[in-house]
Design an enzyme around this catalytic site. Structure first.
Site, PDB file in Angstrom:
ATOM      1  N   ASP A   1       0.878  -1.163   0.000  1.00 36.74           N
ATOM      2  CA  ASP A   1       0.000   0.000   0.000  1.00 36.74           C
ATOM      3  C   ASP A   1       0.919   1.216   0.000  1.00 36.74           C
ATOM      4  O   ASP A   1       1.681   1.417   0.953  1.00 36.74           O
ATOM      5  CB  ASP A   1      -0.866  -0.044   1.273  1.00 36.74           C
ATOM      6  CG  ASP A   1      -1.749   1.182   1.425  1.00 36.74           C
ATOM      7  OD1 ASP A   1      -1.459   2.227   0.818  1.00 36.74           O
ATOM      8  OD2 ASP A   1      -2.740   1.090   2.170  1.00 36.74           O
TER       9      ASP A   1
ATOM     10  N   TYR B   1      -9.677  14.740  -4.548  1.00 41.31           N
ATOM     11  CA  TYR B   1      -8.875  14.304  -5.700  1.00 41.31           C
ATOM     12  C   TYR B   1      -8.110  15.483  -6.312  1.00 41.31           C
ATOM     13  O   TYR B   1      -6.902  15.399  -6.559  1.00 41.31           O
ATOM     14  CB  TYR B   1      -9.804  13.662  -6.731  1.00 41.31           C
ATOM     15  CG  TYR B   1      -9.113  13.040  -7.928  1.00 41.31           C
ATOM     16  CD1 TYR B   1      -8.499  11.794  -7.840  1.00 41.31           C
ATOM     17  CD2 TYR B   1      -9.092  13.687  -9.168  1.00 41.31           C
ATOM     18  CE1 TYR B   1      -7.881  11.216  -8.935  1.00 41.31           C
ATOM     19  CE2 TYR B   1      -8.474  13.122 -10.275  1.00 41.31           C
ATOM     20  CZ  TYR B   1      -7.874  11.877 -10.153  1.00 41.31           C
ATOM     21  OH  TYR B   1      -7.260  11.304 -11.244  1.00 41.31           O
TER      22      TYR B   1
HETATM   23  P1  NAD Z   1      -7.063   2.231 -12.002  1.00 39.44           P
HETATM   24  O1  NAD Z   1      -8.081   2.247 -10.908  1.00 39.44           O
HETATM   25  O2  NAD Z   1      -7.106   1.126 -12.982  1.00 39.44           O
HETATM   26  O3  NAD Z   1      -5.601   2.313 -11.418  1.00 39.44           O
HETATM   27  C1  NAD Z   1      -5.255   2.746 -10.137  1.00 39.44           C
HETATM   28  C2  NAD Z   1      -4.332   1.709  -9.559  1.00 39.44           C
HETATM   29  O4  NAD Z   1      -3.856   2.140  -8.279  1.00 39.44           O
HETATM   30  C3  NAD Z   1      -5.061   0.371  -9.338  1.00 39.44           C
HETATM   31  O5  NAD Z   1      -4.274  -0.669  -9.864  1.00 39.44           O
HETATM   32  C4  NAD Z   1      -5.165   0.267  -7.825  1.00 39.44           C
HETATM   33  O6  NAD Z   1      -5.144  -1.052  -7.362  1.00 39.44           O
HETATM   34  C5  NAD Z   1      -3.910   1.020  -7.415  1.00 39.44           C
HETATM   35  N1  NAD Z   1      -3.967   1.467  -6.025  1.00 39.44           N
HETATM   36  C6  NAD Z   1      -5.000   2.065  -5.397  1.00 39.44           C
HETATM   37  N2  NAD Z   1      -4.686   2.297  -4.113  1.00 39.44           N
HETATM   38  C7  NAD Z   1      -3.416   1.845  -3.934  1.00 39.44           C
HETATM   39  C8  NAD Z   1      -2.528   1.810  -2.828  1.00 39.44           C
HETATM   40  N3  NAD Z   1      -2.898   2.293  -1.635  1.00 39.44           N
HETATM   41  N4  NAD Z   1      -1.293   1.283  -3.008  1.00 39.44           N
HETATM   42  C9  NAD Z   1      -0.921   0.779  -4.205  1.00 39.44           C
HETATM   43  N5  NAD Z   1      -1.723   0.790  -5.288  1.00 39.44           N
HETATM   44  C10 NAD Z   1      -2.963   1.314  -5.151  1.00 39.44           C
HETATM   45  O7  NAD Z   1      -7.211   3.640 -12.744  1.00 39.44           O
HETATM   46  P2  NAD Z   1      -6.200   4.399 -13.727  1.00 39.44           P
HETATM   47  O8  NAD Z   1      -7.046   5.278 -14.558  1.00 39.44           O
HETATM   48  O9  NAD Z   1      -5.279   3.450 -14.404  1.00 39.44           O
HETATM   49  O10 NAD Z   1      -5.398   5.339 -12.722  1.00 39.44           O
HETATM   50  C11 NAD Z   1      -3.987   5.406 -12.671  1.00 39.44           C
HETATM   51  C12 NAD Z   1      -3.543   6.818 -12.331  1.00 39.44           C
HETATM   52  O11 NAD Z   1      -3.913   7.696 -13.392  1.00 39.44           O
HETATM   53  C13 NAD Z   1      -4.200   7.407 -11.065  1.00 39.44           C
HETATM   54  O12 NAD Z   1      -3.237   8.149 -10.342  1.00 39.44           O
HETATM   55  C14 NAD Z   1      -5.257   8.331 -11.629  1.00 39.44           C
HETATM   56  O13 NAD Z   1      -5.570   9.390 -10.753  1.00 39.44           O
HETATM   57  C15 NAD Z   1      -4.548   8.828 -12.883  1.00 39.44           C
HETATM   58  N6  NAD Z   1      -5.450   9.398 -13.890  1.00 39.44           N
HETATM   59  C16 NAD Z   1      -6.337   8.622 -14.562  1.00 39.44           C
HETATM   60  C17 NAD Z   1      -7.154   9.209 -15.508  1.00 39.44           C
HETATM   61  C18 NAD Z   1      -8.148   8.426 -16.329  1.00 39.44           C
HETATM   62  O14 NAD Z   1      -8.891   9.041 -17.077  1.00 39.44           O
HETATM   63  N7  NAD Z   1      -8.192   7.105 -16.222  1.00 39.44           N
HETATM   64  C19 NAD Z   1      -7.067  10.574 -15.747  1.00 39.44           C
HETATM   65  C20 NAD Z   1      -6.160  11.334 -15.028  1.00 39.44           C
HETATM   66  C21 NAD Z   1      -5.345  10.729 -14.102  1.00 39.44           C
END
Ligand code: NAD
Length: 269
Positions: free
Chosen positions: A67, A167
């Site tokens: 984590d 966020y």
């Molecule tokens: P996602 O939910 O698939 O990925 C997030 C990942 O973080 C997951 O694998 C989850 O298990 C992991 N995670 C959550 N809490 C955790 C912890 N305490 N320790 C370790 N791992 C943890 O979604 P995503 O879209 O792939 O998001 C990845 C990153 O991209 C994030 O930081 C998100 O804010 C950012 N982001 C995503 C978007 C989008 O449109 N998808 C846009 C802007 C930013």
């Protein structure tokens, strides 16, 4: 896809790499020659699938549970990665969560958890990575930099977002964390940059693209006319990690199809 050697003999730690953007970055970095520590928090199957996909293409990877908001677990993750691969050259701070709620109803727990994972997690992982970058020093045979950190932020580091104050505050915080680390560490030949994704099709935002109506509403915000995919971010991450971007530090690369161009202003305003 032709195998590249942009990250040959380097080691990357990618947080939250069991799904979405992190999984794509882990795969792409492995394809570019890096050995990858695939961090996950709970989704062991997801992490193992990413490791399996990398190994199938003759890459090197291990799954490591931690984590990112927990100091002891982050330290253990780096110890495990160092034991497996010897050093760390690249950190991708990708793990992130949303816990959406109107301000007036938001609990301290909702506020705190998002700050802990999204912001404190990036601080904790960066600190451990930098300790190793400094220990290892420059290895010019693999890279012009002693280490590279890529912070996954969001367009919401600059676009306000009602109903998501935890966020947006975390992502705004990442921007200054990234810039201050970049300023502090540049003399040590460590580069720190951010990627700010727009709307990328993943689990985190599925409600925004799952139905045709939702997708149509979302597309109004994206001048380039398509919703992003994790690979769009992964390609940018490999570039920011490799020596092709050697003179870039303290920058945010917006990978957003023009979302930050505020398309509502294309007529009127
Ligand atoms: P996602 O939910 O698939 O990925 C997030 C990942 O973080 C997951 O694998 C989850 O298990 C992991 N995670 C959550 N809490 C955790 C912890 N305490 N320790 C370790 N791992 C943890 O979604 P995503 O879209 O792939 O998001 C990845 C990153 O991209 C994030 O930081 C998100 O804010 C950012 N982001 C995503 C978007 C989008 O449109 N998808 C846009 C802007 C930013």
């Amino acid at each position: 896809m032709m195998k590249q050697d942009l990250l040959q003999d380097q080691v990357a730690v990618v947080t939250g790499a069991s799904s979405g953007i992190g999984a794509a970055i882990a795969r792409r970095m492995a394809h570019a020659g890096a050995a990858v520590a695939v961090n996950y928090s709970r989704d062991v199957e997801g992490a193992q699938a990413v490791v399996g996909a990398i190994k199938k293409l003759d890459g090197e990877a291990i799954a490591i549970q931690a984590d990112v908001s927990d100091e002891a677990q982050v330290k253990r993750m780096f110890e495990q990665s160092l034991k497996a691969f010897g050093t760390v050259d690249i950190l991708v701070n990708n793990a992130g969560i949303q816990q959406d709620c109107a301000l007036v109803d938001m609990t301290v727990a909702q506020w705190q958890r998002v700050i802990d994972v999204n912001l404190t997690g990036q601080f904790l992982c960066s600190r451990e990575a930098v300790r190793e970058f400094l220990r290892q020093g420059l290895r010019l045979e693999v890279s012009l930099a002693a280490g590279k950190i890529i912070c996954i932020s969001s367009v919401h580091q600059v676009i306000a977002w009602a109903g998501h104050v935890n966020y947006t505050a975390s992502k705004g915080g990442i921007d200054m964390l990234m810039q201050s680390m970049a300023q502090e560490l540049a003399p040590k030949k460590i580069r720190v940059n951010s990627i700010a994704p727009g709307a990328i099709k993943t689990h985190i935002n599925r409600a925004a693209w799952q139905t045709p109506e939702a997708a149509a509403r979302l597309l109004k915000l994206i001048p380039y006319g398509r919703i992003g995919v994790p690979e769009d971010v992964a390609k940018a991450a490999v570039w920011l990690a490799c020596d092709d971007s050697d003179y870039i530090t303290g920058a945010t690369l917006y990978v957003d199809g023009g979302m930050t161009l505020y398309p509502a202003f294309s007529s009127g305003g």
